[in-house]
Design a protein around this motif. Sequence first.
Motif, mmCIF file in Angstrom:
data_model
loop_
_atom_site.group_PDB
_atom_site.id
_atom_site.type_symbol
_atom_site.label_atom_id
_atom_site.label_comp_id
_atom_site.label_asym_id
_atom_site.label_seq_id
_atom_site.Cartn_x
_atom_site.Cartn_y
_atom_site.Cartn_z
ATOM 1 N N THR A 139 2.949 5.899 -10.678
ATOM 2 C CA THR A 139 2.173 4.165 -10.748
ATOM 3 C C THR A 139 3.214 4.139 -11.900
ATOM 4 O OG1 THR A 139 0.761 4.632 -12.895
ATOM 5 C CG2 THR A 139 -0.338 4.517 -10.181
ATOM 6 N N SER A 176 0.997 -0.855 -0.064
ATOM 7 C CA SER A 176 0.027 0.143 0.196
ATOM 8 C C SER A 176 1.323 1.522 -0.049
ATOM 9 C CB SER A 176 -0.937 0.044 1.402
ATOM 10 O OG SER A 176 -0.137 0.049 2.133
ATOM 11 N N ALA A 177 0.612 2.442 -0.068
ATOM 12 C CA ALA A 177 1.236 3.575 -0.440
ATOM 13 C C ALA A 177 2.219 3.535 0.885
ATOM 14 C CB ALA A 177 0.074 4.853 0.119
ATOM 15 N N GLU A 178 1.666 3.124 2.608
ATOM 16 C CA GLU A 178 2.492 2.945 3.717
ATOM 17 C C GLU A 178 3.108 2.131 4.355
ATOM 18 O OE1 GLU A 178 -1.094 3.346 3.781
ATOM 19 O OE2 GLU A 178 -0.765 5.428 3.706
ATOM 20 N N TRP A 200 4.121 0.491 -5.949
ATOM 21 C CA TRP A 200 4.009 1.165 -6.988
ATOM 22 C C TRP A 200 4.140 0.163 -7.885
ATOM 23 C CZ3 TRP A 200 8.623 1.351 -11.058
ATOM 24 C CH2 TRP A 200 8.138 1.761 -11.943
ATOM 25 N N PRO A 211 6.180 0.328 0.164
ATOM 26 C CA PRO A 211 5.333 1.457 -0.820
ATOM 27 C C PRO A 211 6.553 1.377 -2.754
ATOM 28 C CG PRO A 211 6.690 2.559 -0.241
ATOM 29 C CD PRO A 211 6.501 0.677 1.193
#
Length: 471
Positions: A375, A183-185, A192, A188
Motif C-alpha cells: 500500500t 480495486s485489486a482487479e 494502491w 490496481p
Amino acid sequence: MEINGIRGNKGLGGLGGLGGFRGRLITAGDPGYDTARAVWNGAVDRRPRLIARCAGTADVAAAVRYARDRGLEISVRGGGHNVGGTAVCDGGVVVDLSDMRAVSVDPAGRTASVRGGALWGDVDRATGAHGLATTGGIVSHTGVGGLTLGGGIGFLMRRYGMAVDNLLAAEVVTAEGDTVRASAEENPDLFWALRGGGGNFGAVTGFRFALHPLGPAVMAGAVFWAADDTAEVLRFYRDFAAAAPDELGTVVRLGTVPPLPAVPAHLHGRPAVAVACCHAGTVEEGERAVRELRCFGRPLADLLAPVPYADFQAGFDDTVPHGWHYHWKSTHLTGLSDDVVAALAGHAYRAGSPRSYAALFHLGGAVARVPADATAYAARDVTHTIVIDGAWLPGEAAAHAAAETAWVRSFLHALAPHRAGGVYVNFLDADDDAPRVREAYGEPAYRRLAQVKAKYDPDNAFHHNKNIRPE
C-alpha cells in the motif's frame, strides 16, 4: 433566476454547467454559508466561491467538471476533520460530500459499502448492529474518507490491520470528471495509491470495506494516573505494550483529565497520563489482557468495562469537538527508551491550555505483517507514533495561539533525537511543507505515487491536500 437555491451568477461565470445538480449549491449570499464552510478546526477560516453539497456521484462529477472548466480551485470535503483544513479552499469550489453518508452492510459477505461523506460513527453503528466492525479512527466524528485515504489508525489495527488494509474497492471521480472503480482487479495502480496517498487522485465517493466479528460488547476504556507518575507509568507501559496480544489496541494520552461523565468531577482538569484500551476479543479475554494494567501503581480512575464498541468509539468525541482551534505536530518514534520517556514526561504538561495533549499510538501486530510496498502507507515497521495537539477555544486565540503553537513545536524538537524516519500523513498540519509529505512516504513510495498522480491528475487539480506533485 435560482438554480437549486442559488440566485444569478454571483461572479461564478454562470451556473449553467450545474443545471442538473440534485444537491444544494451554497454561496456567500446564502443563509448557512458560514456554517457550510466551517470545518472541525475552528482556526481555519476560508471563503470558497461555491460549496457544492452533492447528493450523489453524478453531482460530484458535475462539480469537478464545473470547476475545471472555469479554472477554479477544487477542494473535497468528507468529514472536514483534517487539522490543516484541506476540505475547504479560498475562492474556489468545495465538492462537499457531507450529505452522502449512507452505509450498507452485507452481513453474510462481511462487507460494508460506505458513501464518501460518512463519519466513522455511521459505520460503527451500522456494522455493530450485525456484530461486525472494521478499523476506524479513535473519534467517531472523523470522516471515513480522509482517515482511510491517509492510512487509517485505530484501536482495531493491531488485530485487523489499518483502514487501508481493509479497503476492498473505491469509487473515484477523477480530475476529468470521469467515474472509475479502483480495486485489486480494476485500476490496481490507483487502488494502491488510494491506500495511504490521501486525496491526491480524485474525489472518492464510495468505499467497500472488509468487516470482522466484534462484540456485541468489548472490554474497553481508560485508566488514569497522576502526572507525577508519568515516567513510571510509561516505563511499565513499554513492557506491557510489547507483550500485549494483537487483540489489544492502546493509546497513551498525556494532558489533563477530560470532563467525561464517568470521571469524578474533582479530577476534571487535573494533569494526568492515561492509557486507553480496546480489546478485539471476548470480554473475558479482554479482562485478562488488561488486568496487569489496572493493577499498576495508584490509578486516579479506572474506566475499563464491557461496552458496545460504537459507544466506546464515541466516548472521547467531546474532548476534541468541532470549532476549537488546533495546531498539531507529529513523528514516528524509534521506541520508548528511557530517554524518550524522560522527554515525554518532561514536556507533556508544559502546555498553557488544559485542552492540549499528546497521544502516543502503539502499532505493530497486523499492521507490521503487511509488506511495505503493498500500500502507499509504507511505515509498517513503526511501533509507536505520537501526535502533539495544541488546542484552545476561539475566544482564547489571542492568549493561547502563540503559546500553544510554541509548546507543540518545542515538544517535537525535544523528541528529535528519537524520531524514526517518517510521519503519519493524517497528522500533518497546514504548515507542514512538502519535505514532510515526502517524509511520510519515503522516496520509493513517493516516486511511485507521483507517477500515479501524473496518470490520473496530471494538472494537479486535486492539490488541497497533503500534496503529491505529478512526476
